[in-house]
Design a protein around this motif. Structure first.
Motif, PDB file in Angstrom:
ATOM      1  N   ILE A 170      -0.071  -7.650 -12.528  1.00  0.00           N
ATOM      2  CA  ILE A 170      -1.060  -7.460 -13.279  1.00  0.00           C
ATOM      3  C   ILE A 170      -2.103  -6.647 -12.216  1.00  0.00           C
ATOM      4  CG2 ILE A 170      -3.073  -7.699 -14.613  1.00  0.00           C
ATOM      5  CD1 ILE A 170      -1.821  -9.759 -16.260  1.00  0.00           C
ATOM      6  N   GLY A 171      -2.453  -7.789 -11.421  1.00  0.00           N
ATOM      7  CA  GLY A 171      -3.394  -7.154  -9.680  1.00  0.00           C
ATOM      8  C   GLY A 171      -2.800  -6.042  -9.689  1.00  0.00           C
ATOM      9  N   TYR A 172      -2.187  -6.279  -9.392  1.00  0.00           N
ATOM     10  CA  TYR A 172      -1.564  -4.940  -8.140  1.00  0.00           C
ATOM     11  C   TYR A 172      -1.871  -3.332  -9.377  1.00  0.00           C
ATOM     12  CZ  TYR A 172       2.112  -1.171  -6.739  1.00  0.00           C
ATOM     13  OH  TYR A 172       3.308  -0.021  -6.237  1.00  0.00           O
ATOM     14  N   THR A 173      -0.986  -3.539 -10.995  1.00  0.00           N
ATOM     15  CA  THR A 173      -0.900  -2.376 -11.805  1.00  0.00           C
ATOM     16  C   THR A 173      -2.179  -1.805 -11.614  1.00  0.00           C
ATOM     17  OG1 THR A 173       0.757  -3.467 -12.550  1.00  0.00           O
ATOM     18  CG2 THR A 173      -0.018  -2.085 -13.921  1.00  0.00           C
ATOM     19  N   LEU A 174      -3.672  -3.359 -12.300  1.00  0.00           N
ATOM     20  CA  LEU A 174      -4.950  -2.743 -12.372  1.00  0.00           C
ATOM     21  C   LEU A 174      -5.106  -1.232 -11.167  1.00  0.00           C
ATOM     22  CD1 LEU A 174      -6.471  -5.575 -13.820  1.00  0.00           C
ATOM     23  CD2 LEU A 174      -5.892  -3.853 -15.032  1.00  0.00           C
ATOM     24  N   VAL A 175      -4.423  -2.152  -9.659  1.00  0.00           N
ATOM     25  CA  VAL A 175      -5.871  -1.324  -8.729  1.00  0.00           C
ATOM     26  C   VAL A 175      -4.437   0.120  -8.540  1.00  0.00           C
ATOM     27  CG1 VAL A 175      -5.237  -1.416  -5.927  1.00  0.00           C
ATOM     28  CG2 VAL A 175      -5.685  -3.235  -7.209  1.00  0.00           C
ATOM     29  N   ILE A 176      -3.066   0.252  -8.987  1.00  0.00           N
ATOM     30  CA  ILE A 176      -2.537   1.260  -8.448  1.00  0.00           C
ATOM     31  C   ILE A 176      -3.077   2.166  -9.975  1.00  0.00           C
ATOM     32  CG2 ILE A 176      -0.440   0.593  -9.881  1.00  0.00           C
ATOM     33  CD1 ILE A 176       0.924   2.365  -8.071  1.00  0.00           C
ATOM     34  N   THR A 177      -3.354   1.948 -11.256  1.00  0.00           N
ATOM     35  CA  THR A 177      -3.588   2.189 -12.393  1.00  0.00           C
ATOM     36  C   THR A 177      -4.544   3.048 -12.567  1.00  0.00           C
ATOM     37  OG1 THR A 177      -1.801   1.034 -13.931  1.00  0.00           O
ATOM     38  CG2 THR A 177      -3.564   2.790 -14.767  1.00  0.00           C
ATOM     39  N   LEU A 217       0.939  -1.377  -0.032  1.00  0.00           N
ATOM     40  CA  LEU A 217       0.135  -0.231   0.111  1.00  0.00           C
ATOM     41  C   LEU A 217       1.114   1.209   0.095  1.00  0.00           C
ATOM     42  CD1 LEU A 217      -3.276  -0.776   2.719  1.00  0.00           C
ATOM     43  CD2 LEU A 217      -2.676  -0.999   0.174  1.00  0.00           C
ATOM     44  N   CYS A 218       2.412   0.686   0.587  1.00  0.00           N
ATOM     45  CA  CYS A 218       2.866   2.701   0.439  1.00  0.00           C
ATOM     46  C   CYS A 218       3.038   2.671  -0.986  1.00  0.00           C
ATOM     47  CB  CYS A 218       4.300   2.280   1.565  1.00  0.00           C
ATOM     48  SG  CYS A 218       5.412   3.413   1.498  1.00  0.00           S
ATOM     49  N   SER A 219       3.373   1.757  -1.739  1.00  0.00           N
ATOM     50  CA  SER A 219       3.643   2.934  -3.586  1.00  0.00           C
ATOM     51  C   SER A 219       2.480   2.853  -3.848  1.00  0.00           C
ATOM     52  CB  SER A 219       4.076   1.903  -4.370  1.00  0.00           C
ATOM     53  OG  SER A 219       4.047   0.418  -3.985  1.00  0.00           O
ATOM     54  N   VAL A 220       1.758   2.448  -3.787  1.00  0.00           N
ATOM     55  CA  VAL A 220       0.191   2.205  -4.366  1.00  0.00           C
ATOM     56  C   VAL A 220      -0.040   3.929  -4.070  1.00  0.00           C
ATOM     57  CG1 VAL A 220      -2.632   1.989  -4.124  1.00  0.00           C
ATOM     58  CG2 VAL A 220      -0.163   0.272  -4.563  1.00  0.00           C
ATOM     59  N   LEU A 221      -0.461   4.062  -2.653  1.00  0.00           N
ATOM     60  CA  LEU A 221      -0.557   5.223  -2.269  1.00  0.00           C
ATOM     61  C   LEU A 221       0.584   6.687  -2.473  1.00  0.00           C
ATOM     62  CD1 LEU A 221      -2.419   4.213   1.283  1.00  0.00           C
ATOM     63  CD2 LEU A 221      -3.799   4.447  -1.112  1.00  0.00           C
ATOM     64  N   GLY A 222       1.815   6.147  -2.536  1.00  0.00           N
ATOM     65  CA  GLY A 222       2.356   7.295  -3.155  1.00  0.00           C
ATOM     66  C   GLY A 222       2.648   7.188  -3.904  1.00  0.00           C
ATOM     67  N   VAL A 223       2.228   6.591  -5.125  1.00  0.00           N
ATOM     68  CA  VAL A 223       2.580   6.909  -6.006  1.00  0.00           C
ATOM     69  C   VAL A 223       2.142   6.734  -7.282  1.00  0.00           C
ATOM     70  CG1 VAL A 223       3.321   5.708  -8.807  1.00  0.00           C
ATOM     71  CG2 VAL A 223       4.997   5.670  -6.067  1.00  0.00           C
ATOM     72  N   SER A 224       0.968   7.219  -6.727  1.00  0.00           N
ATOM     73  CA  SER A 224      -0.505   7.780  -7.858  1.00  0.00           C
ATOM     74  C   SER A 224      -1.347   8.606  -8.141  1.00  0.00           C
ATOM     75  CB  SER A 224      -1.013   6.700  -7.208  1.00  0.00           C
ATOM     76  OG  SER A 224      -1.952   6.832  -5.847  1.00  0.00           O
TER      77      SER A 224
END
Length: 206
Positions: free
Chosen positions: A135-142, A24-31
């Motif tokens: 893919i699962g990670y990339t879909l959510v963060i995108t 979640l750290c990168s998901v919230l920080g990079v998005s």
């Protein structure tokens, strides 16, 4: 384990962000933008696939008592490659992603797949698992980045489309609190869909 099940689990059934709640750290920080999200997603997928492959090949040769340090060495090798390539050929993206690229080394998704899957299954299955979770990670963060960029900045891929006095971007969406709020909505929607599908399947079985 069949390839279809591995793909389904990684992308939907056991999505690393929406189900396991890791990375979640990168998901919230990079998005903050779609470009950043795609760059981070592809980077993590590259490391995930290759580290899964190497760890799977070496799983019978790595002693149990030092397996975690060995996994980190393998992961760090591929993270270094990604870091150097992005820094050399995509300096603008590198400046945006910053510390989050080196932090892939300790990303819970990578370590979890190494320990939970690659250390137990063969190379081909481990590659498929890496692809699925990537893919699962990339879909959510995108998806999160798409909402944040459109609603928070009024732009997409750097092209502004919200301007003027009547329609303005929602500033908080582009900030840290906005990422938490939007991810919460995405989690709620995802779990609601899973609940409805499960309920429908139970009704059909009766």
């Amino acid at each position: 384990m069949g390839f279809k099940k591995i793909l389904k689990d990684g992308i939907i059934g056991n999505n690393p962000v929406l189900i396991q709640l890791v990375g979640l750290c990168s998901v919230l920080g990079v998005s903050t933008s779609v470009i950043n999200a795609l760059g981070m997603g592809v980077s993590l997928m590259f490391v995930l696939i290759l580290s899964n492959l190497v760890i799977s090949v070496l799983r019978n040769f790595i002693p149990d008592d030092i397996r975690i340090p060995c996994y980190i060495v393998v992961i760090a090798t591929f993270v270094t490659i990604v870091d150097l390539v992005i820094k050399a050929y995509m300096p603008e993206l590198y400046a945006q992603l910053g510390i989050f690229i080196p932090l892939i080394v300790v990303n819970c998704i990578i370590l979890a797949r190494a320990e939970g899957f690659a250390s137990k299954f063969g190379p081909v299955q481990s590659i498929v698992d890496g692809v699925a979770n990537g893919i699962g990670y990339t879909l959510v963060i995108t998806i999160l980045a798409l909402f944040r960029e459109v609603l928070g900045a009024g732009s997409i891929f750097g092209f502004e489309f919200l301007s003027g006095d009547k329609i303005k971007p929602i500033g908080i969406i582009g900030q840290a609190p906005g990422s938490f709020i939007l991810l919460g909505f995405i989690l709620a929607a995802f779990n609601y869909i899973l609940y409805k599908r499960k309920k429908k399947a139970e009704e059909e079985d009766e």
